[in-house]
Design an enzyme around this catalytic site. Structure first.
Site, PDB file in Angstrom:
ATOM      1  CE1 TYR A 151      34.515  49.098  34.815  1.00  0.00           C
ATOM      2  CE2 TYR A 151      34.538  47.882  32.739  1.00  0.00           C
ATOM      3  CZ  TYR A 151      34.006  48.881  33.547  1.00  0.00           C
ATOM      4  OH  TYR A 151      32.970  49.655  33.092  1.00  0.00           O
ATOM      5  CE  LYS A 171      29.899  49.185  36.034  1.00  0.00           C
ATOM      6  NZ  LYS A 171      29.516  50.491  36.644  1.00  0.00           N
ATOM      7  CD  GLU A 189      39.035  53.478  40.508  1.00  0.00           C
ATOM      8  OE1 GLU A 189      39.732  53.457  39.467  1.00  0.00           O
ATOM      9  OE2 GLU A 189      39.115  54.395  41.336  1.00  0.00           O
ATOM     10  CB  THR A 246      30.193  47.941  31.244  1.00  0.00           C
ATOM     11  OG1 THR A 246      30.969  47.576  30.118  1.00  0.00           O
ATOM     12  CG2 THR A 246      30.500  46.957  32.362  1.00  0.00           C
ATOM     13  CG  ASP A 247      29.781  46.279  26.065  1.00  0.00           C
ATOM     14  OD1 ASP A 247      30.671  46.589  26.889  1.00  0.00           O
ATOM     15  OD2 ASP A 247      29.898  46.483  24.835  1.00  0.00           O
ATOM     16  CD  GLU A 248      34.911  46.047  29.280  1.00  0.00           C
ATOM     17  OE1 GLU A 248      35.609  45.351  30.025  1.00  0.00           O
ATOM     18  OE2 GLU A 248      35.345  47.044  28.675  1.00  0.00           O
ATOM     19  CB  ALA A 300      30.570  56.857  41.279  1.00  0.00           C
ATOM     20  CG  ASP A 305      33.240  62.423  41.080  1.00  0.00           C
ATOM     21  OD1 ASP A 305      34.373  62.189  41.525  1.00  0.00           O
ATOM     22  OD2 ASP A 305      32.871  62.070  39.941  1.00  0.00           O
TER      23      ASP A 305
END
Ligand code: NAD
Ligand code: DAU
Length: 371
Positions: free
Chosen positions: A161, A165, A85, A135-137, A83, A31
């Site tokens: 973002y 992803k 943002e 992510t689901d986004e 990891a 990290d």
């Protein structure tokens, strides 16, 4: 041993704590300790594990030499890649760091993992896994009557973002199809629980409520998210690591769709019960502010593949998970105080300055607003 990237963040630290409580297999946490990384999340395990089962390396995932050296030295059987943002609002104000970490960083990890994987003998190579936490986004925004996102829903990211992803998901997929690297991808809905940085809705609401600050609701507050207790996300990841089929994607969701207003009212009611104010209710602090640009209206996850193929079941429902979370923040005020240091306060000023705060005439303050 396994590698965990981003293990000092919200989900990564919960994952490492759960893993260490359940097994003896060593973990190396990689990290960079950005603003979102907090070594304090792992203080208990760092103190308790003097047997080498927990190690920490402060390394940027974009650093090819450092990451390669970690693979060569520790020879992991898997890498779990958390990891990133991760905050949509920050990606709107400063997308460059999202492209760097989420895209270039994932690319660098894939390159390093591929070189290492090619050096393994046949049995080790067959057992190796690269698990990418996403992510689901990436699937975009649903209308009120649309079916929940499945693993085959086309990608339609709407924020820097989610676009970053999505790009990382595509790279991970390509390394399976092109090079045969045994990858797994999980796409999860909104998490909440202990150690979440208080710029996200739930910890922001709890900590602002206790400080007597406004509880900002973007737009009309009717955007819907599918909330999952973080421990249930961690159990899903551990299960996918053990039983998931390489090259496959697994959606993880809480089956707990709530509007933001419902979430905030639940938190306020829980706080009213556990830590009543001398006068009034916490919901009196609710404040409507300008909407997030490109704000996705609704997310919902169909986790059938994970539940039927791998047998995953969440342990918490929305009510029990929210109660646990509020109690954790009440019991861990020193953690909150340490996290809310100068840099966080600077972000909050920037983030809400042009949205209209509690003193702004354009802001509608909630009184008896329907949920
Ligand atoms: P977080 O922001 O709390 O933590 C991110 C961690 O990554 C921090 O410890 C940070 O220091 C570290 N990091 C950032 N850039 C780095 C870099 N260049 N090199 C090394 N480390 C770096 O994030 P989170 O909420 O714990 O999310 C973890 C993962 O899960 C992310 O990939 C995110 O996209 C995904 N995810 C999050 C949610 C959610 O609701 N929070 C839901 C679904 C998926
Ligand atoms: O869906 C999974 C995603 O969930 C993850 O990939 C992200 O890493 C994670 O941050 C989260 O993204 P969201 O944008 O959904 O989370 P956030 O907590 O920022 O916002 C949740 C909802 O609450 C969203 O509709 C915006 C709204 N909101 C948020 C804040 C910070 C407000 O109304 N007021 C606020 O002050």
């Amino acid at each position: 041993m396994i590698f965990v990237t981003g293990g000092a963040g919200f989900i990564g630290s919960n994952f490492i704590l759960d893993w260490a409580a359940q097994r003896r297999e060593p973990v190396l946490n990689i990290d960079a300790l950005t603003y979102a990384g907090n070594a304090e999340n792992l203080a208990a395990i760092a103190a308790a594990k003097d047997d080498g089962t927990y190690r920490f390396e402060q390394v940027d995932i974009c650093d090819e030499a450092a990451v390669s050296a970690l693979f060569a030295t520790h020879r992991p059987r898997a890498i779990l890649h958390f990891a990133a943002e991760s905050h949509v609002d920050r990606s709107i104000l400063g997308p460059a760091e999202f492209v760097r970490t989420n895209i270039n960083g994932t690319f660098n990890l894939l390159q390093c993992a591929l070189a290492y994987w090619k050096s393994l003998d046949a049995d080790e190579a067959a057992a190796f896994r690269f698990l990418h936490v996403s992510t689901d986004e990436v699937y975009g925004s649903l209308g009120p009557d649309d079916a929940p996102f499945s693993e085959t829903t086309p990608y339609a990211p709407n924020s820097p973002y989610s676009a970053s992803k999505a790009a990382s998901d595509h790279l991970v997929r390509a390394y399976f199809h092109t090079y045969g690297l045994p990858v797994l991808t999980t796409n999860c809905s909104n998490n909440y629980g202990p150690f979440q940085f208080p710029e996200k809705l739930i910890p922001l609401t709890i900590t602002n409520a206790l400080e007597g600050e406004p509880l900002p609701i973007y737009g009309d507050g009717k955007n819907v998210r599918d909330w999952l207790f973080v421990g249930d996300h961690c159990s899903a990841i551990a299960l996918v690591l053990e039983k998931g089929r390489p090259g496959e994607v697994y959606n993880v969701g809480g089956m707990n769709e709530r509007t933001n207003l419902e979430v905030v009212h639940t938190l306020c009611a829980t706080l009213d019960a556990l830590r009543p104010k001398p006068s009034g209710k916490y919901a009196d602090q609710i404040t409507y502010v300008k909407d997030r640009p490109g704000h996705d209206r609704r997310y919902a996850i169909d986790a059938t593949k994970l539940t039927t193929e791998l047998g995953w079941k969440p342990a918490e429902n929305f009510e029990t998970g929210m109660d646990r979370t509020v109690r954790w923040y009440l019991d861990n005020q020193p953690w909150v105080a340490h996290v809310k240091d100068g840099s966080y306060r600077h972000w909050i000023e920037r983030q809400y300055a042009d949205r209209g705060g509690a003193d702004d005439a354009t802001v509608e303050v909630l009184e008896g607003h329907p949920t």
